[in-house]
Design a protein around this motif. Structure first.
Motif, PDB file in Angstrom:
ATOM      1  N   ARG A  44      -3.856   2.758  -5.365  1.00 55.54           N
ATOM      2  CA  ARG A  44      -2.758   1.947  -5.902  1.00 55.54           C
ATOM      3  C   ARG A  44      -2.873   1.917  -7.423  1.00 55.54           C
ATOM      4  O   ARG A  44      -3.967   1.817  -7.960  1.00 55.54           O
ATOM      5  CB  ARG A  44      -2.857   0.511  -5.410  1.00 55.54           C
ATOM      6  N   CYS A  47      -2.775  -3.331 -10.293  1.00 50.87           N
ATOM      7  CA  CYS A  47      -1.893  -4.393  -9.796  1.00 50.87           C
ATOM      8  C   CYS A  47      -1.462  -5.353 -10.903  1.00 50.87           C
ATOM      9  O   CYS A  47      -0.575  -6.172 -10.695  1.00 50.87           O
ATOM     10  CB  CYS A  47      -2.547  -5.141  -8.640  1.00 50.87           C
ATOM     11  N   TYR A  52       1.043  -6.428  -5.601  1.00 51.64           N
ATOM     12  CA  TYR A  52       1.219  -5.968  -4.219  1.00 51.64           C
ATOM     13  C   TYR A  52       1.081  -7.110  -3.212  1.00 51.64           C
ATOM     14  O   TYR A  52       0.975  -6.857  -2.022  1.00 51.64           O
ATOM     15  CB  TYR A  52       0.195  -4.874  -3.906  1.00 51.64           C
TER      16      TYR A  52
END
Ligand code: SF4
Length: 79
Positions: A44, A47, A52
């Motif tokens: 990912r 963040c 998320y």
């Protein structure tokens, strides 16, 4: 006792895991998504650029009482 059953076998994705009672504030759904992304070689993005909704803000909501909205550095959750 079959040690291999507990220590070495592959786990089903919907299986109750031995460490499921440990709550670090992040949802199992979030961790499962990360695991599945890792199997594809993915990660990912940071963040802090895109939240998320990992669950930590909900899990630790009491610890945030009295703090500024952005005290934890989490941006607003986007759908
Ligand atoms: S920004 Fe905060 S709430 Fe969002 S995924 Fe990251 S740690 Fe979790």
């Amino acid at each position: 006792m079959d040690v291999g059953f507990y220590a070495w076998r592959s786990r089903l994705l919907d299986e109750v895991l031995p460490w499921d009672h440990i709550d670090a504030g992040v949802t199992k759904k979030y961790l499962l998504e990360d695991y599945q992304a890792s199997l594809r070689g993915g990660t990912r993005p940071d963040c802090r650029e895109h939240c998320y909704a990992c669950g930590i803000l909900t899990a630790f909501r009491e610890e945030q009482v009295g703090l500024a909205v952005d005290a934890w550095g989490c941006p607003p959750i986007k759908a």
